[in-house]
Motif scaffolding. Structure first.
Motif, mmCIF file in Angstrom:
data_model
loop_
_atom_site.group_PDB
_atom_site.id
_atom_site.type_symbol
_atom_site.label_atom_id
_atom_site.label_comp_id
_atom_site.label_asym_id
_atom_site.label_seq_id
_atom_site.Cartn_x
_atom_site.Cartn_y
_atom_site.Cartn_z
ATOM 1 N N UNK A 40 -13.297 32.299 46.911
ATOM 2 C CA UNK A 40 -14.373 33.249 47.229
ATOM 3 C C UNK A 40 -14.947 33.885 45.971
ATOM 4 N N UNK A 41 -14.159 33.884 44.896
ATOM 5 C CA UNK A 41 -14.620 34.404 43.608
ATOM 6 C C UNK A 41 -15.333 33.321 42.791
ATOM 7 N N UNK A 42 -15.484 32.122 43.380
ATOM 8 C CA UNK A 42 -16.159 31.026 42.690
ATOM 9 C C UNK A 42 -15.273 30.237 41.746
ATOM 10 N N UNK A 43 -13.989 30.493 41.790
ATOM 11 C CA UNK A 43 -13.038 29.801 40.910
ATOM 12 C C UNK A 43 -12.448 28.602 41.653
ATOM 13 N N UNK B 184 -11.955 25.343 40.747
ATOM 14 C CA UNK B 184 -10.949 24.526 40.061
ATOM 15 C C UNK B 184 -9.576 25.194 40.150
ATOM 16 N N UNK B 185 -9.536 26.478 39.864
ATOM 17 C CA UNK B 185 -8.277 27.213 39.921
ATOM 18 C C UNK B 185 -7.709 27.206 41.333
ATOM 19 N N UNK B 186 -8.593 27.309 42.306
ATOM 20 C CA UNK B 186 -8.180 27.278 43.704
ATOM 21 C C UNK B 186 -7.550 25.923 44.044
ATOM 22 N N UNK B 187 -8.202 24.850 43.615
ATOM 23 C CA UNK B 187 -7.666 23.501 43.854
ATOM 24 C C UNK B 187 -6.310 23.334 43.197
ATOM 25 N N UNK B 188 -6.184 23.804 41.964
ATOM 26 C CA UNK B 188 -4.917 23.673 41.246
ATOM 27 C C UNK B 188 -3.809 24.454 41.941
ATOM 28 N N UNK B 189 -4.142 25.612 42.485
ATOM 29 C CA UNK B 189 -3.153 26.416 43.198
ATOM 30 C C UNK B 189 -2.669 25.675 44.448
ATOM 31 N N UNK C 29 -16.154 21.242 45.086
ATOM 32 C CA UNK C 29 -16.935 22.452 44.800
ATOM 33 C C UNK C 29 -17.000 22.720 43.294
ATOM 34 N N UNK C 30 -15.937 22.333 42.587
ATOM 35 C CA UNK C 30 -15.888 22.529 41.127
ATOM 36 C C UNK C 30 -16.623 21.412 40.384
ATOM 37 N N UNK C 31 -17.160 20.442 41.117
ATOM 38 C CA UNK C 31 -17.875 19.338 40.484
ATOM 39 C C UNK C 31 -16.954 18.267 39.917
#
Length: 161
Positions: free
Chosen positions: A40-43, A45-50, A77-79
Motif C-alpha cells: 500500500x506504500x508502493x513498495x 518489490x519489498x512486499x514480494x520479497x517479504x 507491480x514492481x515491473x
C-alpha cells in the motif's frame, strides 16, 4: 568451531528479526499487516520479497498457492516480469484445467492470461479471453483479463487497477 557457532547465531538473530515469520498466514495476509501494508506504500518489490521470505521460512505458510500468486503480483507491480512469471506459474498446472472443475479451469486460464500479459503475448491473452467467454462463467477474473487486454499499452501496475 567458533565460526560454526557464530554462523548459527547470525542465522538465528536474522530470523528473530523477522517477527512476521511467526504470524499465522491469516494475519500475515491481512490488510493491516506485513506485505499488504508495505504494498500500500508502493513498495512492491519489498512486499514480494517479504512474501517469498515467508514462504521459505515460516512454518505458518499454509496456502502457498495464494502466497505465490501474491508474490508474483507484487513482482509484476514492481515491473519485474521475470520474477512475476516465476511465482505466478507456481500457482497452476494442467491438472487445474482438466481436473479442477469450473473453478480450477477458470484459475488456470486466469493465471495463464496474466502471464501472457506480463510476457507481452497479446495473441495468447486474446485467445484465452475468447475461450473463456464461450466456455466458462464470466466472473471477476475474466473481467480482470479483459481489463489487462484493454490496457495493453500500460504496465501491469497501471493496467491491473
Amino acid at each position: 568451531m567458533k565460526k560454526i557457532v557464530l554462523l548459527l547465531l547470525m542465522g538465528y538473530f536474522s530470523y528473530a528479526q523477522q517477527p512476521e515469520h511467526y504470524y499465522p498466514q491469516t494475519q500475515f495476509d491481512s490488510d493491516t499487516c506485513c506485505w499488504r501494508k508495505i504494498s500500500a506504500e508502493g513498495k512492491h518489490h519489498e512486499s514480494a520479497e517479504l512474501i517469498v521470505n515467508y514462504i521459505k521460512n515460516s512454518q505458518n505458510a499454509e496456502n502457498k498457492q495464494s502466497l505465490n500468486w501474491h508474490a508474483g503480483q507484487m513482482y509484476a507491480m514492481a515491473g519485474e516480469g521475470r520474477q512475476a512469471v516465476k511465482y505466478i506459474k507456481k500457482t497452476y498446472d494442467s491438472f487445474y484445467k482438466w481436473l479442477g472443475g469450473e473453478d480450477g479451469k477458470g484459475w488456470y486460464y486466469f493465471a495463464k492470461g496474466t502471464v501472457a500479459f506480463i510476457e507481452r503475448d497479446k495473441e495468447k491473452l486474446e485467445r484465452i479471453i475468447t475461450y473463456w467467454k464461450k466456455e466458462l462463467p464470466l466472473d471477476n477474473n475474466y473481467e480482470e483479463l479483459v481489463t489487462l487486454y484493454n490496457n495493453w499499452d500500460k504496465e501491469y501496475k497501471d493496467a491491473y487497477l
